[in-house]
Design a protein around this motif. Sequence first.
Motif, PDB file in Angstrom:
ATOM      1  N   SER A 133       0.819  -1.206   0.000  1.00  6.38           N
ATOM      2  CA  SER A 133       0.000   0.000   0.000  1.00  6.38           C
ATOM      3  C   SER A 133       0.859   1.265   0.000  1.00  6.38           C
ATOM      4  CB  SER A 133      -0.945   0.006   1.200  1.00  6.38           C
ATOM      5  OG  SER A 133      -0.215  -0.066   2.404  1.00  6.38           O
ATOM      6  N   TYR A 134       2.021   1.219   0.636  1.00  6.06           N
ATOM      7  CA  TYR A 134       2.914   2.381   0.604  1.00  6.06           C
ATOM      8  C   TYR A 134       3.700   2.437  -0.702  1.00  6.06           C
ATOM      9  CZ  TYR A 134       6.275   5.910   1.851  1.00  6.06           C
ATOM     10  OH  TYR A 134       7.030   7.048   1.849  1.00  6.06           O
ATOM     11  N   SER A 136       2.670   1.630  -3.585  1.00  2.31           N
ATOM     12  CA  SER A 136       1.815   2.175  -4.636  1.00  2.31           C
ATOM     13  C   SER A 136       1.695   3.693  -4.534  1.00  2.31           C
ATOM     14  CB  SER A 136       0.424   1.541  -4.563  1.00  2.31           C
ATOM     15  OG  SER A 136      -0.269   1.989  -3.416  1.00  2.31           O
ATOM     16  N   ARG A 137       1.968   4.253  -3.376  1.00  2.00           N
ATOM     17  CA  ARG A 137       1.899   5.702  -3.175  1.00  2.00           C
ATOM     18  C   ARG A 137       3.258   6.381  -3.262  1.00  2.00           C
ATOM     19  NH1 ARG A 137      -2.837   7.715  -4.155  1.00  2.00           N
ATOM     20  NH2 ARG A 137      -4.507   6.704  -3.017  1.00  2.00           N
ATOM     21  N   SER A 138       4.308   5.602  -3.468  1.00  2.00           N
ATOM     22  CA  SER A 138       5.648   6.200  -3.476  1.00  2.00           C
ATOM     23  C   SER A 138       6.411   5.943  -4.768  1.00  2.00           C
ATOM     24  CB  SER A 138       6.446   5.683  -2.276  1.00  2.00           C
ATOM     25  OG  SER A 138       6.627   4.286  -2.352  1.00  2.00           O
ATOM     26  N   SER A 142       3.672   9.393  -8.822  1.00  2.00           N
ATOM     27  CA  SER A 142       2.528   9.409  -7.907  1.00  2.00           C
ATOM     28  C   SER A 142       2.627  10.674  -7.061  1.00  2.00           C
ATOM     29  CB  SER A 142       2.534   8.176  -7.018  1.00  2.00           C
ATOM     30  OG  SER A 142       1.463   8.227  -6.116  1.00  2.00           O
ATOM     31  N   ASP A 144       0.876  12.673  -5.183  1.00  2.00           N
ATOM     32  CA  ASP A 144      -0.293  12.911  -4.350  1.00  2.00           C
ATOM     33  C   ASP A 144       0.183  13.210  -2.924  1.00  2.00           C
ATOM     34  OD1 ASP A 144      -2.953  13.243  -3.860  1.00  2.00           O
ATOM     35  OD2 ASP A 144      -3.535  11.198  -4.359  1.00  2.00           O
ATOM     36  N   GLU A 146       0.052  11.772  -0.125  1.00  2.00           N
ATOM     37  CA  GLU A 146       0.702  10.730   0.658  1.00  2.00           C
ATOM     38  C   GLU A 146       2.208  10.674   0.416  1.00  2.00           C
ATOM     39  OE1 GLU A 146      -2.043  10.261  -1.109  1.00  2.00           O
ATOM     40  OE2 GLU A 146      -3.560   9.672   0.362  1.00  2.00           O
TER      41      GLU A 146
END
Length: 193
Positions: A133-134, A136-138, A142, A144, A146
């Motif tokens: 989950s992290y 995919s945000r890093s 990306s 965003d 987060e």
Amino acid sequence: TPKPSSASSDVYKRQRYESIIHEFDPWFNFRTTKMLAKEGFYKFFNWFDSESWYPLGRVIGGTIYPGIMSTAATLYWICQKLLIPIDIRNVCVFLAPLFSGFTSLAAYFLGSEVTGKSHTGLFAAFFISVVPSYMSRSVAGSYDNEAVSIFALVLTFYLFIKSVNTGSIVWSVGCAFSYFYMVASWGCLLYTS
């Protein structure tokens, strides 16, 4: 450390082929960051964006969390002062992998501070670098909230534990600034407080 190796393949693809920004919110964040980098903070916070929330528009200063935009614009301005030729788009694309590395370091310090053992910090850094989950945000592109807010969250936890363990006002002030940065960066904080 685990994070540079886990992010290196994604960053390589962006360097080799094309650096792009993914999804819808990151494009809005990119557009507002371009405006901030070009016009400065005063015009940024007073900007009425007629292209968002069409046909009504929106006042940017009162409806966003400016942490990611401020971070990217500040890094861009620093690079410009140091005569590093970089486009604001590339700063935005590579901000998430940069801050994922910072998050791994903050997790290392947090784990080490909580237990007093450096190997616990290494496990914490490893686990934060491989959590899907992290990850995919890093990834690069990306852009965003987060991207910087998870770093600020982990750093705030570390500085809080450090200030409690040491009783030092310096660590407490650092924790307060880190908490302010986290609040300025992340709307999901409303659900965790």
